[in-house]
Design an enzyme around this catalytic site. Structure first.
Site, PDB file in Angstrom:
ATOM      1  N   ARG A   1      23.072  44.497 -17.169  1.00  0.00           N
ATOM      2  CA  ARG A   1      22.446  43.902 -15.947  1.00  0.00           C
ATOM      3  C   ARG A   1      22.599  44.829 -14.696  1.00  0.00           C
ATOM      4  NH1 ARG A   1      23.756  38.346 -13.288  1.00  0.00           N
ATOM      5  NH2 ARG A   1      21.605  37.721 -12.171  1.00  0.00           N
TER       6      ARG A   1
ATOM      7  N   ASN B   1      16.372  38.643  -9.968  1.00  0.00           N
ATOM      8  CA  ASN B   1      16.899  39.262 -11.323  1.00  0.00           C
ATOM      9  C   ASN B   1      17.552  37.703 -11.847  1.00  0.00           C
ATOM     10  OD1 ASN B   1      19.229  39.806 -13.176  1.00  0.00           O
ATOM     11  ND2 ASN B   1      18.286  41.837 -12.972  1.00  0.00           N
ATOM     12  N   SER B   2      16.884  37.342 -12.920  1.00  0.00           N
ATOM     13  CA  SER B   2      17.365  36.100 -13.651  1.00  0.00           C
ATOM     14  C   SER B   2      18.577  35.910 -13.924  1.00  0.00           C
ATOM     15  CB  SER B   2      15.999  35.544 -14.733  1.00  0.00           C
ATOM     16  OG  SER B   2      14.859  35.331 -13.933  1.00  0.00           O
ATOM     17  N   GLN B   3      18.991  34.616 -14.078  1.00  0.00           N
ATOM     18  CA  GLN B   3      20.341  34.086 -14.441  1.00  0.00           C
ATOM     19  C   GLN B   3      20.551  34.768 -16.084  1.00  0.00           C
ATOM     20  OE1 GLN B   3      20.597  29.980 -14.563  1.00  0.00           O
ATOM     21  NE2 GLN B   3      22.802  30.102 -14.948  1.00  0.00           N
TER      22      GLN B   3
END
Length: 187
Positions: free
Chosen positions: A15, A41-43
């Site tokens: 990530r 930026n998604s979980q």
């Protein structure tokens, strides 16, 4: 993630490669992280759930709508491998450039991020796709994306706060619901 192909993808596509420099130390945070232009930026837990529902296979042709930082594009590229292809689409020009640069951390020549055409969802001219991932919330199920699915295809997207899995088999479309989520709006 328990030593399976999804865990392998998360290990191979860190990530932190897909976060602004000032946010990289937060890459282990299990929540959304701002990447600019009102996008996130998604979980990681949400991304994993979406990828598991999508059930991407080696060799699939995948469309990644709302690619943002490029993290999901990279994860999808790892999952489809060199016999597949992944095309990310992003509306924000700054994020197209950011996502493209971030994809450069890996070696996935079968993956790319392009500017999305304003007013057009997906890319009907390049359809059909085996898998479609949408990382922005629609108010209602976008039939224009459903029509871009190949036979035996799947699409995962949030609609009105619920994660939906759309499966197209033999011309029939089946919708199932998989929990409540929050995303930036699909436009």
């Amino acid at each position: 993630m328990d030593g399976d192909r999804f865990a392998d993808a998360f290990a191979a596509v860190p990530r932190e490669w897909f976060l602004p420099i000032r946010e990289q130390q937060r890459s282990g945070y299990d929540g959304p992280i701002a990447i600019g232009r009102g996008q996130t930026n998604s979980q990681p837990r949400t991304v994993e759930a979406m990828l598991r529902l999508l059930d991407v296979r080696a060799g699939d042709r995948v469309l990644d709508v709302g690619s943002g930082s490029g993290w999901t594009t990279g994860l999808l590229a790892h999952l489809v491998g060199p016999d597949g292809s992944v095309r990310g689409l992003e509306l924000e020009p700054d994020l197209v450039a950011f996502g493209r640069a971030n994809l450069g951390h890996g070696e996935w020549p079968w993956a790319r991020i392009d500017p999305a055409a304003p007013g057009t969802l997906g890319d009907p001219s390049a359809a059909p796709y085996d898998r479609v991932l949408v990382s922005a919330e629609a108010a209602a199920l976008p039939t224009e994306l459903v029509s871009q699915l190949a036979d035996e295809a799947r699409m995962v997207l949030p609609v009105a706060g619920e994660m939906l899995l759309i499966e197209r088999t033999a011309g029939e479309v089946r919708v199932s619901r998989h929990g409540r989520y929050r995303f930036v709006p699909l436009r």
